[in-house]
Design an enzyme around this catalytic site. Structure first.
Site: not given
Lengths: 250, 209
Positions: B87, B190, B192
């Site tokens: 990001c 993202h 994650e």
């Protein structure tokens, strides 16, 4: 193409998911961490959890629950309930929330939205708005709909956007808990007046309700009972929506 | 065998819990170790560096400078060492960002970060969207083409050399969602937060790139 998000919502007291209207007839639906893990694995696009009895005694356990949930899921987590000052937001983000939702504290003190978005970034500040029709006007309500404020719903939605909210979680108190579908006319009023994402909340009872929610231009569709009760699986909602031509993540 | 060292930068730009957890899961039982970078560091000790970021470009750059991470990181990147920016951690690879004010970036991948400009577009771009690959790469092996990842951002990489764009995503228009130059990667989404495909991407980065 951006997908419509299906978001199960957990109403939590301490570490239990509960169901109950205005603290009456509270029924325990399950363990919050276990349910969060299950929803993450079964295709939820995001998870929302609310501390619905944010008393001083319960708060510590609730924060621990947020931490435990953040450890077992790998989808975004929005946490709300009991947020009144800037430090509450910091605490929840530190506990592993990706977004924090503010409701009545924002109504009382709109500057909190600006302070929070400047400190943590708009992307993690959700303003939850509860709306209700009163004397032919759409008003902002607090305390679970029991207190009608002077704020006009649409003006408030525009204001929270200009104060830096990254998203609006819009619950209609006229349809919440009734399972007769989202409040389409209220949601359309909101989505046509703001340019930030809107999550529709309150009223889902069947599959078509999800589709009608999508038609309001809400990009997130939130539901609780239909998922917790096992009436629908996340994937069956998504398959239904896909057949209707709605972009979803399968 | 000497363990490879992965550095995870905590630039005080969003919490690093999810990515920390993902990396730990991936390297468990493998010859890697994870070190959190919170201040000045010796860049020669790291085999890979991951920098997740949320919020504003200017804030991340100024945090990195305040924490004395900026200089060693810049040297690390100037030496084409392995990096994954997430990001805003991707965006700061550019020459400059225009969020809040114009801020000079790390200048690793030519281009600048500008706001989405399109009428009737809901901003931020928030939610799951698919990536389409321009070419094969170790970081996107195991069928990541056309898979959905979680995005939340209002700014995109613009005026970037096409050869540095590994994947695009469509929102109003096409924008770069994975960038690459040499051993340096950036992802706008993202991973994650992107369930199993996100974990696959992080795993690919750590084990295959």
């Amino acid at each position: 193409m951006l997908k419509t998000r299906i978001i199960p919502c957990l109403d939590v007291i301490k570490n239990k998911v509960v169901k109950g209207v205005n603290f009456k007839n509270i029924k325990v639906m399950g363990n919050a961490v276990e349910m969060a893990r299950y929803y993450s694995l079964s295709g939820a696009d995001e998870l929302c959890m609310l501390d619905i009895n944010a008393s001083y005694q319960n708060r510590k356990t609730f924060i621990k629950t947020v931490e435990a949930i953040a450890k077992v899921i790998n989808i975004p987590l929005t946490v709300g309930g009991g947020v009144s000052v800037l430090d509450d937001i910091t605490d929840l983000l530190n506990a592993g929330a990706d977004k924090v939702s503010i409701n009545s504290a924002a109504v009382k003190n709109p500057r909190l939205i600006r302070q929070a978005s400047l400190k943590h970034g708009s992307q993690c500040i959700v303003v939850a708005i509860d709306g209700k029709r009163h004397e032919n006007k759409m008003k902002v309500v607090v305390k679970g709909g029991r207190e009608i404020t002077k704020k006009e719903l649409i003006l408030w939605a525009k204001q929270v956007q200009s104060l830096g909210a990254g998203e609006i979680l819009m619950t209609s108190m006229d349809t919440d808990g009734v399972q007769n579908g989202f409040d389409s006319s209220m949601l359309k009023k909101i989505t046509s007046n703001v340019s930030i994402p809107v999550i529709a909340s309150g009223g889902v009872g069947n599959l078509e309700h999800f589709y009608l929610g999508h038609l309001t231009k809400s990009t997130g569709l939130l539901a609780a009972s239909v998922f917790h009760s096992g009436k629908y699986k996340i994937q069956s909602v998504k398959k239904y929506l896909k057949n209707k031509g709605v972009p979803v993540r399968l | 065998m000497k363990k490879k060292v992965i550095g995870l930068v905590d630039g005080q730009s969003g919490n690093i819990g999810s990515i920390n957890k993902a990396i730990k899961e991936i390297i468990k039982g493998r010859p890697y170790q994870l070190k959190i970078i919170r201040g000045e560091f010796d860049y020669s000790l790291f085999n890979k560096i991951i920098l997740p970021g949320q919020g504003a470009y200017a804030t991340l750059i100024s945090n990195l400078k305040k924490l004395k991470i900026y200089k060693p990181l810049k040297t690390y990147l100037d030496n084409n060492c392995s990096y994954l920016g997430i990001c805003v951690g991707m965006q700061i690879l550019s020459d400059q960002g225009h969020e809040d004010r114009t801020t000079k970036g790390l200048g690793i991948i030519a281009g600048e970060i500008k706001k989405f400009k399109s009428k009737n577009l809901i901003i931020p771009h928030m939610g799951w969207n698919s990536i389409s690959l321009n070419k094969e790469d170790p970081i996107v092996t195991n069928n990541l083409d056309n898979k959905d990842f979680y995005f939340v951002h209002s700014y995109i990489f613009q005026n970037i050399n096409k050869s540095n764009v590994l994947a695009n995503t469509h929102y109003g228009k096409k924008f770069p969602s994975i960038v690459k130059k040499g051993n340096i990667y950036g992802v706008q989404f993202h991973p994650e937060k992107s369930h199993k495909y996100g974990l696959n991407l992080i795993k690919n980065y750590i084990l295959k790139s």
